[in-house]
Design an enzyme around this catalytic site. Structure first.
Site: not given
Lengths: 769, 491
Positions: A515-517
């Protein structure tokens, strides 16, 4: 005396107890008694021992850690304790157990292996461990392993050296040999003992995949002898009581083994006996080795040395008769540990551990209710990984049909777990009761976070954001799942931009770990903390990057895909591109990747990024993509892209409709940069160069997250450890040289960035120290 | 029927009993709510499953109902309603209450329905009756339960059922043949009803073993408790205390007159048994579990006015009840612990007020776990959200005439047995309040886990006079007065 002992009450207890026992049994031998007493005094912090009647209970407890690891300290204390047990005549048997409910022994201490400078040092470690375990195996006093929690790697090797294994039947209790995932081999006897215990095929499966085996499965395989069910609340906390109960049961069995009322021999089933018989035949064994080796070769393309070594060592050990011939085996372990593949994989392991922590701390308010907008592939995927972790989840779409499809996707995802027996149908239904599918904004006033996964169009995103902000409470976070639209642009219409953040999931959401925040300048710390917390809860490996076109992952992929198009235009067919990219270690070929992503999406992203970054993102002609979209060759979802996809057909064929398109955009190839290796390097150097630029611009805050993002999100070859690890091992200078070579042919798309130049100029500088 | 004078004698003869009774013995009657009384309760002897009962549920039932009617000589047409509980349903008699009622010769104008709630199905039948009387729907209700474990419905496998149902719709011979040709040997494997939780697939015995382990209850303790149950049951049986048993003529066989599962054994013999569920190291064995039992029981419930008007002396007043449910996995059998403090608070009583405890004994380990849980502050604080423990019932007041471990446990018939035993014990032992508790599981119903609990109050005709005459404490008149004034009409 008391003053000296009081800081170590545990030790005091142990030594008094041991002394108590020994004072009875060694009355005759004062000398022995003295030795026993003497041994008791060294301070022990990792292993303790209680004597319960005639059974010694050895407890592992690595201080200040959630898990027990086989460190030098623990190993040496364990050896001492075992020696005392063997010397103590009053003790007839022993139980090995952990004081930590969630971890028996999670494996060897990786730092310890990393700290070894030479392969000899590692070889020695392995040898010492193996010697100790041999002593346990041959111990005249039966040793029972009482396993609760992770029993992995070296931990499993300790367990299978014991005479009997009892495991708690819960989800936390997993057994396995994950060494292969770190580029190592099981270094303390699993290669030798596992095949005898579970049979050769099952042993290979465990050692070559590194998969985790749950307790009930382990029982069926013969890996453990008894199961203990976890207990509910009684007079104390369930976990504490369960491990106490496990110990009581284990003590019973240890006693039984010592007085021979219990036999450690398993009765093997018919199938097992037939397999054993077959495996005893040399030509069957040879066939097994051959099959396994071929399979490994095919899957790893020879890029990973560990699996092949595991097969080789297992074969040698099974054939070996004398203990003297074990030496090459120890050497193999040492050799593997210093390979660059092992270093890369271990680096990824560390990175993963790092990305499983919330660097923003605990958010002020826990997210309990999550709303997902858009029940498409992504939206439904996000809903699935949220609802099965206990979040109350609202899935909203604008059309009944889309909503139905999305809800069906969630059901299917959970149901596949039921089929694999990791979930009961009852649990599935009770999980699904927390999912609400709807077409309106009802209940949004209770949402703590909204994740939108609507179509990638800034106008639609703006519309949705405004609608949502009208109904959500003040504390609610608005997260956008977009792969390329800058978050600050989306947040521009927000009344409260501090609550707006990007959460970029990867498809398929339930299988991709990353997951790229994305945080903007205005995103508050607490909003970031919440988003990371939700991501971690969903089981993701989380990287946090700054806002910008394409963020980090999409941005790195852009130049590489542009190069793929150029290569195609130069007349290399998609199959060949796939072959050379997988040969480099990418799990999915570059042409197939475009089909998977979707040609329309790729076009969209390429255009956006092209506008933002200009010439650097050029290379291939975007018109080629556009024509593909026009012809309906959208990739897998449309059944046609570079390949033709048909249900049930395994060997897909090239899409002949592409011939004409490729012919139209054909450009002359440059022979000086068109060898297989050059093509590989053209793709990879553009990727790495862009990644370095993200670090240079501060999009990435550190190289670790860069490596994790590239490997877990984009499939950058894990054996290379990510773009930054690769730059270190390949050499920044060599990379720059390559870039310069291609720059001379193609121009500025290959101009190395300043950061890379800096590293190339000072050879001692490394991204990973 | 016991008489007033006999009872006085007992009270006089047991001064120790008086010594523990100086507390205020108030009535639990609530203003504006009808008093509901148990006029009589009967059961057929509880028989080990497979022993001799092979009739249908309804047959067994109507024979019992006749017994009830004979004993009370209540005119059949006075009964307004019949509620019966059963767990393992016979498909042919899904409303078994109605079949039994007709067979027993009740008026065909008397409605009847069947309830099910696992082991507390007859508790549910009784509380349904209580509700109906309290709501003014009727005055006389027969409530009970029946279980025939000797004859459980065994189904075809799902695949076979599907084939058979499709076969019904097949029109041509060809279609039929093609369907029949698809039948494989595994289609014939039957589907047995299991005593397992639907939600967790765990059998009850397995759960009990885990529960015992969670509370650290040893095999020895469990065997000792089971032995106690058998010994007390034997004593009660020999002493003729089990007055609720009515002889039962088994069709085609002899008349049975007493429970046949009571077998006091020795600790040595019990110690030899192997664990029945958690093999090979568990603690729950066949000897310290209740066994599969056939049986039926019934009570005659009335509003107090009706009973008095008809000239009956109520055996007990049913005052209050609660149902609770918990996690079906780890707290499956801990219902009594949760319900006891709740119902006591509701009734304004404390543990010390209760003279007679009748708890359903599913497993010795389960009873002991409940006793420990009730006596644990940790459990009260961490699992029940209470400040402190409620305290365990004293064993000398607890299941003194045996329990399900020794008498047997026909699932849906146990509740009525508990209530009527409590009433008889109150009378015999001279107490005022009784407490009945049973735990249940959600085998076939989706109900997770329930429990019924009644603080019973003994019939006023037995208690009011002796207490008010024998004690000179200032509290007594206040307590005695309303009881007297209410009861005089009949006395």
């Amino acid at each position: 005396m008391l003053a000296v002992i009081s800081p170590r009450p545990l030790l005091f207890r142990v030594s008094v107890k041991l002394f108590y026992v020994s004072s009875f049994s060694f009355l005759k031998s004062t000398e022995h008694k003295l030795i026993t007493r003497f041994c008791l005094f060294p301070a022990r912090s990792h292993v303790s021992c209680d004597i319960k009647g005639d059974v010694a209970v050895v407890r592992f407890n690595t201080p200040n850690s959630k898990v027990n690891t086989l460190s030098r300290q623990l190993s040496s204390e364990f050896t001492d304790v075992m020696n005392e047990i063997w010397a103590n005549e009053a003790v007839k048997s022993a139980v090995l157990i952990s004081s930590k409910p969630g971890s028996f022994i999670a494996g060897a201490d990786i730092d310890m292996i990393e700290a070894c400078k030479t392969s000899q040092e590692v070889t020695q470690l392995s040898q010492e461990g193996q010697k100790m375990l041999e002593k346990i195996e041959q111990s005249p006093k039966p040793v029972v392993a009482a396993i609760s929690g992770s029993c992995l790697g070296g931990g499993l090797e300790v367990a299978i050296a014991c005479h009997y294994r009892i495991a708690t039947k819960d989800k936390k209790t997993i057994l396995g040999t994950p060494e292969v995932l770190l580029g190592l081999l099981p270094g303390a006897g699993a290669t030798q003992r596992l095949p005898k215990m579970v049979g050769l095929p099952a042993a290979f499966d465990m050692m070559l995949t590194g998969r985790n085996i749950r307790a009930d499965r382990a029982k069926k395989m013969g890996l453990v002898d008894q199961l203990v069910d976890p207990l509910g609340p009684g007079m104390k906390a369930p976990e504490a009581r369960t491990i106490e109960y496990l110990e009581e049961v284990a003590i019973g069995f240890a006693r039984g083994l010592a007085n021979r009322t219990v036999s450690a021999k398993r009765s093997k089933g018919l199938i097992q006996r037939i397999t054993d018989y077959a495996m005893a035949l040399p030509f069957v064994r040879r066939q097994v080795y051959k099959t396994v080796e071929n399979k490994v070769q095919k899957q790893t393309k020879g890029l990973y040395p560990a699996p092949l070594k595991i097969i080789e060592v297992t074969r040698q050990l099974l054939n070996a008769k004398l203990s003297a011939s074990l030496f090459p085996f120890f050497q193999s372990f040492g050799q593997l540990a210093v390979t660059k593949e092992a270093k890369a994989l271990i680096g990824l392991y560390h990175g993963q551990v790092l990305c499983k922590k919330n660097k923003f701390g605990t958010p002020q308010r826990e997210v309990k209710t999550l709303a997902v907008l858009g029940a498409g592939l992504m939206g439904a995927g996000i809903a699935q990984v949220s609802v099965d972790k206990g979040l109350k989840t609202i899935l909203k779409d604008t059309a009944q049909q889309g909503l139905d499809r999305g809800q069906q996707q969630v059901f299917k995802g959970l149901n596949s777990k039921v089929k694999k027996k990791s979930l009961t149908s009852f649990e599935r239904d009770s999980i699904l009761s927390n999912l609400t599918g709807q077409l309106d904004y009802k209940g949004f006033e209770k949402a703590d976070m909204v994740i939108e996964a609507v179509f990638e169009d800034i106008n639609i995103k703006h519309k949705v954001l405004k609608e949502v902000e009208a109904v959500i409470p003040a504390h609610c976070i608005f997260a956008s799942n977009t792969s390329a639209l800058p978050i600050s642009q989306i947040a521009a219409v927000s009344k409260r931009p501090e609550k707006v953040i990007g959460m970029h999931y990867f498809s398929p959401v339930d299988r991709m770990q990353l997951l790229e925040i994305i945080t903007t300048d205005k995103t508050s710390q607490d909003t970031a903390a919440s988003a990371v917390a939700v991501g971690l809860k969903q089981g993701k490996v989380v990287i946090v990057v700054k806002d910008g076109p394409g963020f980090y992952t999409t941005r790195c992929l852009g130049p590489m895909l542009a190069e793929v198009v150029r290569v195609l235009q130069e007349g290399i067919d998609p199959k060949k591109i796939d072959a050379i990219s997988t040969a480099f270690g990418f799990p999915v070929g570059a042409a197939t990747l475009i089909d998977e992503v979707g040609v329309d999406v790729a076009t969209h992203v390429a255009e956006d990024l092209g506008k933002a970054f200009g010439e650097r993102f050029g290379g291939g002609s975007i018109e080629l993509f556009k024509l593909m979209v026009e012809k309906g060759f959208l990739g897998r979802k449309a059944g046609k892209g570079f390949y033709v996809y048909q249900e049930g057909v395994k060997n897909r064929s090239l899409n002949s409709g592409m011939d004409e398109i490729l012919a139209r955009f054909k450009v002359p190839a440059k022979p000086e940069v068109c060898t297989d290796e050059d093509i590989q390097m053209r793709l990879v150097t553009r990727f790495v160069n862009e990644a370095a630029m993200c670090l240079q611009e501060g999009i990435l805050s550190n190289p670790v997250e860069g490596d994790i993002g590239a490997v877990f999100g984009l499939g950058f070859p894990p054996c290379l450890g990510g773009p930054f690890r690769y730059a270190d091992s390949y050499g920044a200078k060599q990379l720059v040289d390559k870039l310069r070579k291609y720059e001379a042919v193609y121009g500025s798309q290959f101009t190395p960035c300043q950061l890379l130049l800096d590293y190339a100029n000072s050879p001692s500088k490394k991204f990973h120290q | 029927m016991g008489s007033y004078f006999k009872l006085t004698g007992i009270l006089v003869n047991i001064p120790s009993l008086l010594a523990v009774q100086p507390k205020s013995k108030k009535t639990l009657a609530k203003s504006g709510v009808k008093n509901i009384v148990v006029v009589e309760g009967v059961r057929i002897p509880f028989l080990q499953s497979g022993y001799c009962l092979h009739g249908a549920n309804s047959v067994c039932f109507h024979l019992l109902c006749r017994g009830l009617l004979n004993r009370t000589s209540v005119p059949r047409d006075v009964v307004d309603y019949i509620v019966y509980g059963t767990v393992i349903q016979e498909v042919k008699t899904s409303n078994v209450a109605r079949e039994a009622a007709l067979g027993a010769g009740f008026s065909d104008k008397t409605p009847a329905h069947t309830v099910t709630m696992a082991c507390i199905s007859s508790n549910q039948a009784m509380t349904t009756g209580v509700g109906m009387i309290a709501a003014g729907q009727c005055d006389v209700v027969v409530a009970g339960g029946v279980e025939l474990m000797s004859d459980v419905p065994i189904r075809h496998s799902r695949k076979m059922r599907k084939t058979m149902l499709t076969l019904n719709r097949a029109k041509t011979l060809g279609q039929k043949l093609s369907l029949i040709s698809k039948i494989r040997p595994d289609y014939f494997a039957p589907e047995l009803p299991a005593v397992a939780e639907f939600s967790t697939s765990e059998t009850m015995g397995h759960s009990a073993d885990r529960l015992a382990a969670a509370f650290g209850i040893s095999r020895l303790e469990q065997d000792e408790y089971a032995l106690r149950s058998h010994t007390l049951a034997k004593k009660a049986q020999d002493g003729g205390l089990l007055l609720d048993v009515v002889p039962f003529k088994v069709p085609g066989k002899d008349t049975v007159t007493k429970d046949n599962g009571i077998r006091p054994s020795s600790m040595e013999q019990m110690g030899k048994l192997k664990p029945a569920f958690v093999k090979p190291y568990g603690t729950v064995t066949a000897a310290n579990s209740s066994f599969l039992t056939d049986g039926a029981s019934a009570v005659l419930l009335m509003s107090e006015e009706k009973a008095l008007a008809m000239g009956y002396k109520p055996k007990a007043y049913l005052r209050d009840f609660v149902y609770v449910s918990q996690d079906p996995k780890d707290q499956l059998l801990l219902g009594p612990t949760y319900a006891t403090p709740k119902v006591l608070e509701k009734a304004g009583l404390t543990m010390a007020d209760i003279d007679v405890f009748e708890f359903h004994e599913a497993f010795a380990g389960q009873i002991l776990a409940n006793l420990k849980a009730m006596d644990s502050d940790w459990f009260a604080q961490n699992c029940m959200g209470r400040k402190s423990k409620v305290g365990a019932p004293p064993l000398e007041k607890f299941n003194n005439w045996g329990g399900s471990l020794s008498l047997g446990h026909p699932f849906a018939a146990t509740g009525c047995r508990l209530v009527i035993t409590a009433a008889h014990r109150l009378k015999k032992e001279g107490g005022q309040y009784g407490l009945v508790a049973a735990c249940a599981a959600g085998g076939q119903v989706m109900m997770l886990h329930g429990l019924a609990l009644f603080p019973l109050e003994r019939g006023s005709n037995y208690i009011s006079a002796p207490v008010s005459t024998m004690k000179s404490s200032p509290v007594t008149p206040g307590v005695g007065a309303p009881l007297k004034s209410r009861g005089t009409g009949c006395l």
